[in-house]
Scaffold this active site. Structure first.
Site, short mmCIF file in Angstrom:
data_model
loop_
_atom_site.label_atom_id
_atom_site.label_comp_id
_atom_site.label_asym_id
_atom_site.label_seq_id
_atom_site.Cartn_x
_atom_site.Cartn_y
_atom_site.Cartn_z
N ASP A 7 -24.79 -74.51 -36.58
CA ASP A 7 -23.65 -74.93 -36.35
C ASP A 7 -22.87 -74.81 -37.96
O ASP A 7 -22.23 -75.63 -38.31
CB ASP A 7 -23.65 -76.45 -36.09
CG ASP A 7 -22.26 -77.11 -35.54
OD1 ASP A 7 -21.45 -76.31 -35.16
OD2 ASP A 7 -22.26 -78.28 -35.64
N VAL A 65 -18.88 -91.69 -40.79
CA VAL A 65 -19.48 -91.63 -42.20
C VAL A 65 -18.85 -92.40 -43.20
O VAL A 65 -17.31 -92.39 -43.39
CB VAL A 65 -19.31 -89.95 -42.78
CG1 VAL A 65 -19.90 -89.64 -44.12
CG2 VAL A 65 -19.97 -89.09 -41.58
#
Length: 834
Positions: free
Chosen positions: A618, A502
């Site tokens: 998740d 990221v």
């Protein structure tokens, strides 16, 4: 066998016992990783005098790809350990694979270049990289003139549970080899290298570890400490000092200096030191001691300096620490926070930028203004290189023979017991199907299999055209994303996960964004096949939902085989960062409640407000992000399942993250929104206790946070494991309500758990209780307001209908959710608090 029915479920007593044992074995693997000491290329074990027992790689519990086992062709010299008589080598890339859990691992690679009938290892030139694509060794050769082994040591932080690989990749027309591998988990404080200017999660290589003022020797963790004498350009500037007893009673940090413990460095490092050699020709006011170390000139390094005041009388030595002439730290400060703590071991970490001189010079010099005893001392030094190089995972030829099986049966005492357990579980599954027909919900189409940090079983899929699932209005050209991230500059990297790295970026219109770029994967790469389904699912989910507490998708790119997702930039990072990163301000209890409430709103909207309903699958602290105002937003929808939630469940491949997974979902493979509720309950406990969901460094009964927290709750000891900065902040009523909510979320039976609407209601109430206390304290000393008046008493609140029953989930918008909540909580009559 008697069959019992309760709440519409089938229970088989013996099978229940078997299921419990399987769950217990799963917990073991969640919490412990094997320690690997591998004698490569051999079936024989080698016991070293240091206490390590290296096991032949075929029996080590690791697995390895196709490669050759080679043996020293001459008689081994008596001075060389049998560990270096064999090696595993290949002219093609090969790997070793290990079963791991989350944590920090120490990796030592042993090399001795010998000749055999088939290979001359002296000619080997190769790279070593890990399964996260970081290069540990680049263009490496083990050839040396001393005929002694080379040992390379690394610290690697692993953020997911499963398997981990070390790849050995030969350069063109060469080969790669390794004689022995050590791979084991270590305590977090062992490598808590956290200088203020260091960001990232790169592997670290030990370059120097020096016992200043003492002899070369190994410690109980097999770390090799060498004497410092060879690194002193001016040996006459220093002399040795020693002391017999240390003071290890203090734990914590003083003025930026961290109190050491035995796992950081052994006692004997702190019991010796170099001090200034003060003579008539070397007065203290004009002297210093300098150590010089040659390092890579294009790499950043972390330096750990060890100190213990065994010098001053009466311990009033104050001096300065320098690197390459730059002042780093005043040691023994003038405010007397360190002075007076006799023989206290502590350390200080800092980062050194690349230098064209390829030298790191460490100096100590008396502080002439503050010290009453003009002297300076140093007990130890460690220098670690930050390994920032990356490379593609190589194509590896798998062996045609069966790979060496991982040793997964040790916890249960042998393969036979595992067979019994599996057979019992299969019997239970079949019996349950006979007694009760399980219907599979008609869920909206998913893509190919994949996308998880944990996976088991076979998942039913429906093949659809990816182009039908993409929102073309969100596409961003690859060239613009490259420009936004400065061609994916590693300096802009702010995180990494199972999907990819990221980066922080700025689009052409000035919008700040977070750019998640998928790893390049191939048929031989780790995690192959997982990226594309996650990528498409994320676009499907985020393109059709908008909510103040869900991260917004700005766009995506699928050019040139790239899979890139572009999100709104969340200034404050992840919730996990703010719970564990000591460089960030600690969150107050009110802030934590507000963050949990915001995340609950986002999940509640997913479950009931998004079209058809969505299960996140998740939920964890790293998937809850914070904006500049600490507003929480749920993120990462790559594993989400969408569809009508009025069905009982959907049978699906188990996916998620260890420590957060719903145990009922793990066993039955039947997913409901209550699985998210369980995971969120773990997050709530994580927020309260300030520790990870799984911590393998803790005693066995404490490793799994959900189990440990519930045990403490039942014993009435939950307050004892509350995050220490919170202990004087939390109103008892707020804590009671919060802990009751956690307990309800973590019920083993999903039907006993609340809905996310109920969780949201309870968290809002816990926040109201905390705010009421704040209002009361603000007025308790007032002479004009009666602090005991009804306006400031804790409210007696009647249970209102759940939010889910007052809102049309299909049409719900963010503003409607907030309005409904305001209407409900306005009846609490607590000032102007929400």
């Amino acid at each position: 066998m008697e069959i019992l029915q309760q709440k519409g479920r089938v229970h088989v007593p013996i099978c229940c016992l078997l299921v419990f044992l399987i769950q217990f074995s799963n917990l073991y693997f969640l919490s412990f990783a094997d320690d690997y000491y591998i004698n490569c290329g051999s079936d024989a074990n080698v016991n070293l005098t240091t206490g390590q027992n290296f096991v032949g790689d075929s029996n080590s519990g690791s697995s390895f790809s196709k490669s050759d086992a080679i043996t020293y062709m001459n008689q081994l010299p008596a001075s060389v350990s049998p560990l270096y008589q064999t090696a595993r080598a290949s002219s093609d890339p090969f790997y070793y694979q290990f079963k791991i859990t989350i944590g920090t691992y120490l990796v030592r690679l042993h090399f001795l270049a010998f000749s055999s009938t088939s290979s001359n290892l002296s000619s080997a030139v190769f790279d070593v990289l890990d399964s996260t694509k970081f290069k540990l060794l680049n263009n490496f050769t083990a050839k040396n003139s001393t005929s002694s082994p080379l040992i390379k040591e690394f610290f690697i932080r692993i953020d997911s549970t499963g398997s981990f690989r070390l790849y050995f990749t030969p350069r063109t027309s060469s080969l790669a080899f390794v004689n022995a591998i050590e791979f084991f988990a270590i305590p977090s404080d062992f490598t808590n290298f956290i200088p203020e200017d260091y960001t990232g999660n790169f592997p670290l290589q030990t370059i120097y570890r020096v016992n200043v003022g003492g002899p070369s020797q190994n410690d109980t963790l097999w770390r090799s400490w060498e004497t410092d004498d060879t690194y002193l350009p001016d040996p006459n500037s220093a002399k040795d000092s020693n002391k017999g007893t240390l003071n290890r009673n203090y734990v914590g940090e003083i003025d930026g200096l961290v109190a050491s413990n035995a796992s950081v460095a052994p006692d004997w490092v702190y019991q010796t030191a170099k001090v200034m050699n003060i003579t008539a020709s070397r007065p203290a006011n004009s002297s210093s001691i300098t150590w010089s170390f040659r390092v890579s000139g294009n790499a950043r390094h972390i330096v750990r300096a060890h100190f213990c005041d065994i010098v001053g009388q009466p311990y009033n030595v104050v001096f300065n620490l320098y690197s390459n002439g730059n002042l780093r730290k005043e040691i023994g400060s003038s405010n007397n926070t360190i002075s007076g703590l006799s023989a206290l071991p502590f350390y200080y970490d800092f980062m050194v930028s690349p230098s064209e001189s390829e030298l790191i010079n460490i100096s100590i010099r008396p502080n002439l203004e503050d010290a009453t005893d003009l002297n300076a001392f140093l007990n130890g030094l460690e220098i670690l290189e930050i390994m920032e190089g990356v490379a593609s995972i190589p194509n590896v030829k798998e062996s045609k023979k069966n790979m060496v099986a991982l040793v997964v049966g040790s916890v249960l005492g042998g393969l036979s017991l595992i067979c019994i357990l599996v057979a019992g579980f299969v019997f239970c599954s079949r019996h349950r199907k006979v007694e009760k027909q399980v219907e599979i919900a008609d869920w909206s189409p998913m893509l190919e299999n994949g996308g998880s940090s944990y996976s088991r079983g076979t998942e039913r899929t429906i093949t659809v055209s990816p182009m039908n699932l993409m929102n073309l209005g969100l596409k961003i050209p690859f060239a613009e994303i490259q420009s936004a991230t400065n061609k994916f500059d590693t300096k802009l990297m702010i995180g990494k996960g199972g999907f990819g790295n990221v980066y922080r970026g700025t689009l052409l219109n000035g919008t700040k964004v977070a750019v998640k770029r998928a790893y390049k994967r191939d048929e031989h790469g780790s995690g192959s096949g997982q990226g594309r389904p996650e990528f498409q699912t994320e676009i499907m989910v985020l393109s059709k939902i908008r909510h103040r507490h869900l991260v917004s998708l700005i766009g995506y790119c699928d050019e040139r085989s790239e899979m890139i997702l572009v999100y709104e930039f969340m200034e404050k990072g992840t919730l996990r960062d703010h719970l564990y990163d000591s460089n960030l301000p600690r969150l107050t209890w009110k802030q934590r409640l507000e963050i949990c409430t915001g995340a609950a709103r986002g999940l509640h909207y997913l479950h009931t407000g998004a079209a058809g309903g969505i299960i996140h699958r998740d939920v964890k602290s790293t998937n809850i992000l914070l904006d500049e105002n600490h507003v929480a937003k749920v993120a990462d929808f790559g594993l989400s399942r969408s569809g009508p939630l009025d069905e009982t469940h959907v049978s699906t491949n188990v996916k998620g993250t260890f420590g957060y997974l719903d145990p009922e979902y793990m066993m039955s493979e039947q997913l409901t929104e209550k699985s998210d509720v369980y995971s969120f309950g773990v997050v709530l406990l994580e927020v309260l206790c300030g520790r990870p969901a799984i911590d393998p460094t803790l005693p066995r009964e404490q490793m799994n946070l959900a189990e440990w927290g519930m045990l403490c709750k039942k014993k009435g000891l939950l307050e004892q494991i509350v995050d220490s900065p919170l202990k004087n902040q939390i109103n008892p009523s707020s804590l009671r309500k919060f802990s009751d909510t956690v307990e309800k979320c973590l019920q083993e039976d999903a039907s006993d758990r609340p809905t996310m609407a109920d969780v949201l209601w309870d968290l809002e109430y816990a926040l109201q209780l905390q705010q009421t206390t704040t209002l009361k304290e603000a007025h308790e000393d007032s002479t004009t307001i009666d602090a005991s008046s009804a306006a400031y008493r804790l409210p007696v609140v009647q249970r209102f209908p759940s939010l889910g029953s007052t809102i049309n989930g299909d049409d719900m918008r963010d503003d409607e959710l907030d309005t409904t909540e305001n209407e409900i909580f306005s009846e609490l009559k607590i000032g102007d608090a929400r």
